[in-house]
Scaffold this motif. Sequence first.
Motif, PDB file in Angstrom:
ATOM      1  N   UNK A 239       0.843  -1.200   0.000  1.00  9.53           N
ATOM      2  CA  UNK A 239       0.000   0.000   0.000  1.00  9.53           C
ATOM      3  C   UNK A 239       0.875   1.245   0.000  1.00  9.53           C
ATOM      4  N   UNK A 240       1.921   1.248   0.827  1.00  8.83           N
ATOM      5  CA  UNK A 240       2.836   2.376   0.852  1.00  8.83           C
ATOM      6  C   UNK A 240       3.499   2.609  -0.492  1.00  8.83           C
ATOM      7  N   UNK A 241       3.882   1.523  -1.165  1.00  6.17           N
ATOM      8  CA  UNK A 241       4.496   1.628  -2.489  1.00  6.17           C
ATOM      9  C   UNK A 241       3.521   2.268  -3.479  1.00  6.17           C
ATOM     10  N   UNK A 242       2.271   1.794  -3.503  1.00  6.10           N
ATOM     11  CA  UNK A 242       1.291   2.338  -4.446  1.00  6.10           C
ATOM     12  C   UNK A 242       0.996   3.805  -4.155  1.00  6.10           C
TER      13      UNK A 242
ATOM     14  N   UNK B  57      -6.400   4.684 -18.417  1.00 11.84           N
ATOM     15  CA  UNK B  57      -7.020   5.044 -17.140  1.00 11.84           C
ATOM     16  C   UNK B  57      -6.763   3.901 -16.165  1.00 11.84           C
ATOM     17  N   UNK B  58      -6.246   4.262 -14.995  1.00  6.56           N
ATOM     18  CA  UNK B  58      -5.809   3.250 -14.035  1.00  6.56           C
ATOM     19  C   UNK B  58      -6.508   3.479 -12.708  1.00  6.56           C
ATOM     20  N   UNK B  59      -7.059   2.411 -12.170  1.00  7.20           N
ATOM     21  CA  UNK B  59      -7.710   2.475 -10.871  1.00  7.20           C
ATOM     22  C   UNK B  59      -6.896   1.682  -9.852  1.00  7.20           C
ATOM     23  N   UNK B  60      -6.872   2.196  -8.649  1.00  5.53           N
ATOM     24  CA  UNK B  60      -6.139   1.568  -7.548  1.00  5.53           C
ATOM     25  C   UNK B  60      -7.155   1.207  -6.479  1.00  5.53           C
ATOM     26  N   UNK B  61      -7.325  -0.076  -6.255  1.00  6.64           N
ATOM     27  CA  UNK B  61      -8.252  -0.561  -5.230  1.00  6.64           C
ATOM     28  C   UNK B  61      -7.470  -0.856  -3.958  1.00  6.64           C
ATOM     29  N   UNK B  62      -7.748  -0.104  -2.921  1.00 10.26           N
ATOM     30  CA  UNK B  62      -7.183  -0.385  -1.601  1.00 10.26           C
ATOM     31  C   UNK B  62      -8.215  -1.232  -0.877  1.00 10.26           C
TER      32      UNK B  62
END
Length: 349
Positions: free
Chosen positions: A192-195, A212-217
């Motif tokens: 998570x820290x890296x992203x 288009x890029x999505x990041x799911x936490x």
Amino acid sequence: MNYPNIMKTMELIKELVEIPSPSGHTNEVITYVENFLQDLQVTTTRNRKGGLIATIPGKETAEKRMLTAHVDTLGAIVKEIKPSGRLKLDLIGGFKFNAIEGEYCQIETSSGKRYTGTILMHQTSVHVYKDAGEAKRNQANMEVRIDEIVHNEEDVHALGIEIGDFVSFDPRAQILPSGFIKSRHLDDKASVGILLQLIKQIKTDQTELPYTTQFLISNNEEIGYGGNSNIPPETVEYLAVDMGAMGDGQTTDEYTVSICAKDASGPYHFELRKRLVALAKENGIGYKVDIYPYYGSDASAAIRAGNDIVHGLIGPGIDSSHAYERTHQSSIEETTKLLWHYLQSKMVN
């Protein structure tokens, strides 16, 4: 090219692991991540499960990428209040009681009060219990000693502690001069820290991504279903960023990025894996390809849920997974570099 500053990433990871977030009780850490991203003016939404989705527009919108990492951690829940005033636990996530023996912990009541304690064997005192060393480390024998004056069950109730209250483990996080970070919950807060640092660098440099890029936490990975939903139909590639498993027979180490070929769910997408290896070779990134025999990720959960995606899994190598974990800044750095180049690459055909 400007890679994110690795020491700042390490410091961010330390901040993340120090926020209690056992699966099922992750709002505090999700709010932290949400605020971090909103300060960067990144659009975010929460799904009904409580996970967070960040979106960075790219040149191509008809096809999208999604990357995921999870902030939920191992933990426990109060199963029983014993007549002695100690607590019996039920575990959250896939680990054994021996991994938390002697650990400091925090109990949070439903009203938000927090109490500290220590997880111990009932038969801890060698001056009293002949079988202190041989007794099984299991639910029957392990208990929480609360750091309050309690003599019985009624005293515990008076504190507001009840069955179902969440218990989190002290991460004991340290960043060492040798470049190591050791802590509980590097799985998966290291990723998570890296992203988050990658997103910050993209925004700072005003880098335009090809898609288009999505990041799911995600916030339920440790119990199997964190990243199995909220995947837009335009998503082609879905990359989980999670810890690389170390041990006998493994190639993964604490100094390179681990690229997973197969875990307990089966093989990951072969063409995406080859593309990740090619990117590592082209850019001089230290990597290892490995198989994780007793492992599942948000990407495998997404496949099981029926999503029509190309799925992959990479991450920093983490020693002693699901216990007191450790990795080196070299592994954080190599993982960061591979993700940086992946985000700017073309999708697999």
